[in-house]
Design a protein around this motif. Sequence first.
Motif, PDB file in Angstrom:
ATOM      1  N   UNK A  55      49.038  28.988  46.242  1.00 16.69           N
ATOM      2  CA  UNK A  55      48.178  28.585  44.793  1.00 16.69           C
ATOM      3  C   UNK A  55      47.343  29.798  44.709  1.00 16.69           C
ATOM      4  N   UNK A  56      46.407  30.062  45.184  1.00 24.54           N
ATOM      5  CA  UNK A  56      45.341  31.479  44.587  1.00 24.54           C
ATOM      6  C   UNK A  56      46.066  32.124  44.180  1.00 24.54           C
ATOM      7  N   UNK A  57      47.648  33.020  44.725  1.00 23.42           N
ATOM      8  CA  UNK A  57      48.270  33.906  43.777  1.00 23.42           C
ATOM      9  C   UNK A  57      48.845  33.202  42.180  1.00 23.42           C
ATOM     10  N   UNK A  58      49.143  32.344  42.719  1.00 27.23           N
ATOM     11  CA  UNK A  58      49.676  31.817  41.032  1.00 27.23           C
ATOM     12  C   UNK A  58      48.732  31.923  39.613  1.00 27.23           C
ATOM     13  N   UNK A  59      46.901  30.919  41.114  1.00 24.21           N
ATOM     14  CA  UNK A  59      46.171  31.058  40.079  1.00 24.21           C
ATOM     15  C   UNK A  59      45.689  32.272  39.099  1.00 24.21           C
ATOM     16  N   UNK A  68      36.806  34.658  44.479  1.00 27.48           N
ATOM     17  CA  UNK A  68      35.542  34.860  44.352  1.00 27.48           C
ATOM     18  C   UNK A  68      35.201  36.259  45.359  1.00 27.48           C
ATOM     19  N   UNK A  69      34.095  37.144  44.355  1.00 32.46           N
ATOM     20  CA  UNK A  69      33.913  37.757  45.662  1.00 32.46           C
ATOM     21  C   UNK A  69      33.454  37.993  46.737  1.00 32.46           C
ATOM     22  N   UNK A  70      34.276  39.089  47.836  1.00 32.46           N
ATOM     23  CA  UNK A  70      34.115  39.754  48.920  1.00 32.46           C
ATOM     24  C   UNK A  70      34.603  38.420  49.875  1.00 32.46           C
ATOM     25  N   UNK A  71      35.717  38.388  49.328  1.00 37.34           N
ATOM     26  CA  UNK A  71      36.963  36.679  50.029  1.00 37.34           C
ATOM     27  C   UNK A  71      37.791  37.940  50.685  1.00 37.34           C
ATOM     28  N   UNK A  72      38.477  38.924  49.974  1.00 35.89           N
ATOM     29  CA  UNK A  72      39.402  39.103  50.176  1.00 35.89           C
ATOM     30  C   UNK A  72      40.259  40.640  51.706  1.00 35.89           C
ATOM     31  N   UNK A  85      52.193  45.051  43.772  1.00 39.95           N
ATOM     32  CA  UNK A  85      51.933  43.544  43.387  1.00 39.95           C
ATOM     33  C   UNK A  85      53.210  42.406  44.032  1.00 39.95           C
ATOM     34  N   UNK A  86      51.455  41.398  44.210  1.00 44.46           N
ATOM     35  CA  UNK A  86      51.762  40.089  45.164  1.00 44.46           C
ATOM     36  C   UNK A  86      53.234  39.264  44.792  1.00 44.46           C
ATOM     37  N   UNK A  87      53.580  39.484  43.440  1.00 43.23           N
ATOM     38  CA  UNK A  87      54.413  39.341  42.802  1.00 43.23           C
ATOM     39  C   UNK A  87      55.500  39.433  42.299  1.00 43.23           C
ATOM     40  N   UNK A 158      42.064  41.962  42.133  1.00 47.06           N
ATOM     41  CA  UNK A 158      42.309  40.643  42.409  1.00 47.06           C
ATOM     42  C   UNK A 158      43.250  41.250  44.163  1.00 47.06           C
ATOM     43  N   UNK A 159      41.962  41.300  45.488  1.00 47.46           N
ATOM     44  CA  UNK A 159      43.143  41.153  46.448  1.00 47.46           C
ATOM     45  C   UNK A 159      44.118  40.491  46.755  1.00 47.46           C
ATOM     46  N   UNK A 160      43.876  39.216  45.817  1.00 48.02           N
ATOM     47  CA  UNK A 160      45.133  37.742  46.035  1.00 48.02           C
ATOM     48  C   UNK A 160      46.227  38.213  45.139  1.00 48.02           C
TER      49      UNK A 160
END
Length: 167
Positions: A55-59, A68-72, A85-87, A158-160
């Motif tokens: 879900x976060x990758x899709x978003x 959010x910053x500092x979450x990856x 690329x994660x996709x 974005x790390x995600x």
Amino acid sequence: MKKRYFLKTGTAMLGVAWLSPYLAGITGKSKVVAIASNKFEITKTEEQWRKILTPSQFYVLRKHGTESAHTSSLDKQYANGTYLCAGCDLPLFKSQTKFNSGTGWPSFYAPINGAIGTSIDKLFFISRVEVHCHRCGGHLGHVFNDGPKPTGKRYCMNGVALKFIES
């Protein structure tokens, strides 16, 4: 009366700026449609993307969101390797171009040649250069002109939206 007007206007402007990431889906639809209409090597329906992405990758990748910053965990990843690329697994950045920007997102001063595309992201009062995957069109982040030499660019990703493969 002028003081009250100033306070109300200032509060409204701050509220819009604070809510802008959440309103992006409403106001940013024309940009999303414009990128989605481009011819990319890999195209999928929204449902197909939802099946292969979290879900976060899709978003982030498909709805142009921002984590959010500092979450990856990739923000502080400094091993040798390649960021994909994660996709679609397209190689995007080499670890040799990564640096600690202090922003809380993985940052690079140069992408792999031909790996990314850019577009102008106009959201409310600011204009930024959006970075997307050249192969699938996934939103990766933005590029700014405050990076280190030799390019002076900061690709704030974005790390995600990335996968790291150690070499």
